[in-house]
Design an enzyme around this catalytic site. Sequence first.
Site, PDB file in Angstrom:
ATOM      1  N   LYS A   1       0.786  28.223  10.546  1.00 16.20           N
ATOM      2  CA  LYS A   1       1.261  26.850  10.405  1.00 16.20           C
ATOM      3  C   LYS A   1       2.071  26.393  11.615  1.00 16.20           C
ATOM      4  O   LYS A   1       2.119  25.192  11.912  1.00 16.20           O
ATOM      5  CB  LYS A   1       2.111  26.733   9.129  1.00 16.20           C
TER       6      LYS A   1
ATOM      7  N   ASP B   1      -4.554  22.619   2.610  1.00 18.23           N
ATOM      8  CA  ASP B   1      -3.441  23.126   1.814  1.00 18.23           C
ATOM      9  C   ASP B   1      -2.125  22.532   2.293  1.00 18.23           C
ATOM     10  O   ASP B   1      -1.923  22.266   3.470  1.00 18.23           O
ATOM     11  CB  ASP B   1      -3.389  24.648   1.866  1.00 18.23           C
ATOM     12  N   ASP B   2      -1.221  22.334   1.347  1.00 17.37           N
ATOM     13  CA  ASP B   2       0.139  21.857   1.601  1.00 17.37           C
ATOM     14  C   ASP B   2       0.150  20.474   2.249  1.00 17.37           C
ATOM     15  O   ASP B   2       1.009  20.171   3.083  1.00 17.37           O
ATOM     16  CB  ASP B   2       0.912  22.881   2.448  1.00 17.37           C
TER      17      ASP B   2
ATOM     18  N   TYR C   1      -5.067  24.469  -4.503  1.00 18.41           N
ATOM     19  CA  TYR C   1      -5.727  25.757  -4.268  1.00 18.41           C
ATOM     20  C   TYR C   1      -5.332  26.800  -5.290  1.00 18.41           C
ATOM     21  O   TYR C   1      -5.554  27.998  -5.102  1.00 18.41           O
ATOM     22  CB  TYR C   1      -5.403  26.266  -2.859  1.00 18.41           C
TER      23      TYR C   1
ATOM     24  N   TRP D   1      -7.518  33.818  -1.222  1.00 13.57           N
ATOM     25  CA  TRP D   1      -6.415  33.716  -0.249  1.00 13.57           C
ATOM     26  C   TRP D   1      -5.237  34.329  -0.979  1.00 13.57           C
ATOM     27  O   TRP D   1      -4.577  33.688  -1.775  1.00 13.57           O
ATOM     28  CB  TRP D   1      -6.176  32.257   0.105  1.00 13.57           C
ATOM     29  N   ASP D   2      -4.983  35.585  -0.742  1.00 11.29           N
ATOM     30  CA  ASP D   2      -3.993  36.337  -1.505  1.00 11.29           C
ATOM     31  C   ASP D   2      -2.632  36.222  -0.825  1.00 11.29           C
ATOM     32  O   ASP D   2      -2.430  36.735   0.281  1.00 11.29           O
ATOM     33  CB  ASP D   2      -4.437  37.805  -1.591  1.00 11.29           C
TER      34      ASP D   2
ATOM     35  N   ASN E   1      -2.749  37.004   3.147  1.00 12.35           N
ATOM     36  CA  ASN E   1      -1.871  36.232   4.026  1.00 12.35           C
ATOM     37  C   ASN E   1      -0.725  37.166   4.415  1.00 12.35           C
ATOM     38  O   ASN E   1      -0.039  37.695   3.542  1.00 12.35           O
ATOM     39  CB  ASN E   1      -1.356  34.999   3.276  1.00 12.35           C
TER      40      ASN E   1
END
Length: 354
Positions: free
Chosen positions: A41, A117-118, A153, A215-216, A252
């Site tokens: 990010k 996402d986000d 998600y 996406w763990d 992640n």
Amino acid sequence: MTPELGLIEGRFGRVWSETERLYVVRTLAAAGYAFYHYGPKADRPLRREWRTGHEPARIAVLMRLSAECRAAGMRFGMAITPVGSTHPFDATARADLARRVADLDAIGIDDLAVLFDDLRGDMPELAARQAEVVNFCAGLTRATRIYTCPTYYSDDPVLDLVFGDRPRDYLGELGRLLDPAVQVYWTGEEVCSREIGPAHLARVAGDLGRPVCLWDNYPVNDGARMSRFLHLRAFTGRPAAIGAHVSGHAINPAIQAHLGCIPALTLPMAYRAGDDYAYGAAFGEAARHLLGDEFAVMLQQDLPALQDVGYERLGARTERLRARYAGIDHPAAREIVTWLDGADLMTDDEVQTQ
């Protein structure tokens, strides 16, 4: 059944150095991981400033990362979050996306991930606009696999609280409109799921019309709350049976590159062992492999303090732990000391501006 394993570097916080990332690539490739998706990010040309592109020096670093992944036998992918491209998805957005996809192709990608996402979810025709952007990018790139991550998600209601109530039938509409070959990232019943089971994954696959790629969000420890803890324990709550219900399983990573590889090595163990998996023994095996016997024993003794008690509540134990690990000449020990010194702690402001 072990699905294709990977790493999605999609966290907030400090960006790894080239040396740290190379260590992670080589360590995970040797453990059987098959892909590496780069999209931190804090890399602003992939998120807040996605229209601008990377500087030449950074492009050279990413080209080396691509070459290292491929040499290690891993697919290399990059993730772009095209903030503001869906509303409006006009000629300017299309031109900017075409240029940036070409930039990523030139770096050398096997996979392209277009992430939402986000980001705000209270937008009209959200699923349709997002699918249109993903399909547009898929038609341009030379990458042979395309991924996306929805704004919603997970089933976790915290996403509705933060980003607005999810549209009715959001997943179903997104699945119907996305190209059938696009893989969809999903974190589970929660943003950071304590357990991920076959029944849940089967339901989501039914909604999307395809199995998800996990996406763990473990061992990630970004953000103001989680960065106060070191996530070191082996994977739990991921039974081997879920392998038949996913297209892949990506983790992640933690802020700490070397320490995060300890739990990362236990995920393939969990799939291989099935019902015979024991997470305590798996931690010990992974830690000894990466750290050596003596360091591994010390770390196992200190797991409750580092992972459960957390930075603010360590009190007088902070100096004891600092002295204990400062004497070890190992990058993982230096990561513990750095964390104890407060250097990797995050604030809410950092998350909101990345």
